[in-house]
Design an enzyme around this catalytic site. Structure first.
Site, mmCIF file in Angstrom:
data_model
loop_
_atom_site.group_PDB
_atom_site.id
_atom_site.type_symbol
_atom_site.label_atom_id
_atom_site.label_comp_id
_atom_site.label_asym_id
_atom_site.label_seq_id
_atom_site.Cartn_x
_atom_site.Cartn_y
_atom_site.Cartn_z
ATOM 1 N N LYS A 63 0.797 -1.236 0.000
ATOM 2 C CA LYS A 63 0.000 0.000 0.000
ATOM 3 C C LYS A 63 0.828 1.284 0.000
ATOM 4 O O LYS A 63 0.350 2.337 -0.437
ATOM 5 C CB LYS A 63 -0.922 0.012 1.214
ATOM 6 C CG LYS A 63 -1.988 -1.072 1.224
ATOM 7 C CD LYS A 63 -3.176 -0.712 0.384
ATOM 8 C CE LYS A 63 -4.360 -1.647 0.627
ATOM 9 N NZ LYS A 63 -5.542 -1.260 -0.146
ATOM 10 N N SER A 111 -8.839 -0.865 6.620
ATOM 11 C CA SER A 111 -8.781 -2.019 7.512
ATOM 12 C C SER A 111 -7.399 -2.163 8.135
ATOM 13 O O SER A 111 -7.163 -3.061 8.932
ATOM 14 C CB SER A 111 -9.122 -3.295 6.740
ATOM 15 O OG SER A 111 -8.209 -3.491 5.681
#
Length: 338
Positions: free
Chosen positions: A57, A87
């Site tokens: 990410k 999350s």
């Protein structure tokens, strides 16, 4: 590929690489003779679980935040900062990216997010807010922060700059395995898969991009119909893989995936993810999270065995390794947290 070209281009992915290359890691490709033996193919594991912040990410987050900061600097204004709901892995990445470029950052996480992910977010200096564990709960909390602070929302999967950043994995993999025939990539909102798909299909059109999801994702149904057939409001799937539990794909990501991904999707059960995690732990000595376990598990399915024999070299995107080692999914005490 008209729909793809209008959203994210290969040039965007290459520009993202230039922008982030001094900070992110060029992750290795790992091999495992046992995986080759069991599949009858040559398997190449792209080790994004060894990436900064423990997952892929950071690539997209850093690209998006660096662009925001550059634009505000050119305009001579102070940027109010960024906010997202996550999350965990995108939250960690955005927190790290914001700290690198010097922007304030707020991360909304659903209650039950693994402690290791929340601790990392706080270590990077971001404000952490827990919300009700549903897609609508996350969105409402994020919108409240935007309204009160003026911070800019950075989507984990649908921002074109995020997608371009994730696509840099595809550039690296093609340098490492130029003749790769297929790629397995787990997806939640689809930013990773769509970004990789843009890069791969532009540079090696013959390579197949296969999506991997938890049970109940409905991704194959939506790809085959070309429609967003998911129920509303958006839902979380009941899965041990908190990183890929969002049922719906992002709007931009879905448009891209209709063009770059195979219509055949690998749906993986919790039990298969657990076995794949154990395989990685025991056979490869690599600690991976359940979302990455889904992509590894796809290797050992009947669907993989039935794929054409000309698929000889298979790339597996090992997307993350942020797992709570005190709450592994094969422990009797395991809790999904929601």
């Amino acid at each position: 590929m008209k729909a793809v070209m209008s959203i994210v281009k290969l040039a965007d992915v290459k520009a993202a690489r230039e922008r982030i290359s001094g900070i992110i890691k060029y992750t290795p490709v790992l091999q495992c003779s046992e995986a080759d033996r069991l599949t009858g193919r040559q398997v190449y594991f792209k080790a994004e679980h060894l990436q900064s912040t423990g997952a892929f990410k950071i690539r997209g987050a850093l690209n998006a935040v660096a662009l925001l900061k550059s634009r505000s600097d050119k305009e001579g204004v102070k940027h109010p900062g960024v906010v997202t709901h996550s999350s965990g892995n995108h939250g960690q990445a955005l927190a790290r990216a914001a700290s690198v470029v010097g922007l304030p950052c707020t991360i909304i996480v659903p209650k039950g997010t693994p402690a290791c992910k929340m601790d990392a977010i706080k270590r990077f200096g971001a404000e952490l807010i827990e919300c009700y564990p549903s897609p609508s709960g996350r969105i409402e909390a994020m919108q409240k922060v935007c309204k009160e602070t003026g911070k800019v929302y950075i989507s984990s999967c649908d921002d074109p700059d995020i997608i371009a950043g994730q696509g840099t994995i595809g550039l690296e993999l093609l340098e490492q395995v130029p003749d790769v025939d297929a790629i397995l990539v787990a997806m939640s909102g689809g930013g990773l898969a769509s970004g990789i798909g843009v890069a791969i299909k532009a540079l090696r059109p013959s390579c197949r991009v296969y999506l991997v999801t938890p049970l109940g994702k409905m991704m194959e149904q939506c790809l085959r119909s070309g429609e967003r057939e998911w129920p509303n409001p958006p839902q979380f799937l009941d899965t041990i893989a908190e990183g890929i539990k969002l049922q719906q794909a992002g709007h931009n990501a879905f448009k891209i995936l209709q063009e770059v991904a195979e219509k055949e999707v690998f749906e993986i059960s919790d039990e298969e993810m657990i076995e794949a995690m154990k395989f990685s732990f025991h056979r490869m000595k690599q600690v991976i999270e359940a979302a990455a376990g889904a992509a590894v598990a796809a290797l050992f399915t009947d669907k993989m065995a039935s794929l054409p024999a000309d698929i000889k070299k298979v790339g597996v995107i090992v997307c993350g390794g942020n797992v709570d080692i005190t709450n592994l999914p094969w422990y009797d005490s395991f809790s999904k947290g929601y």
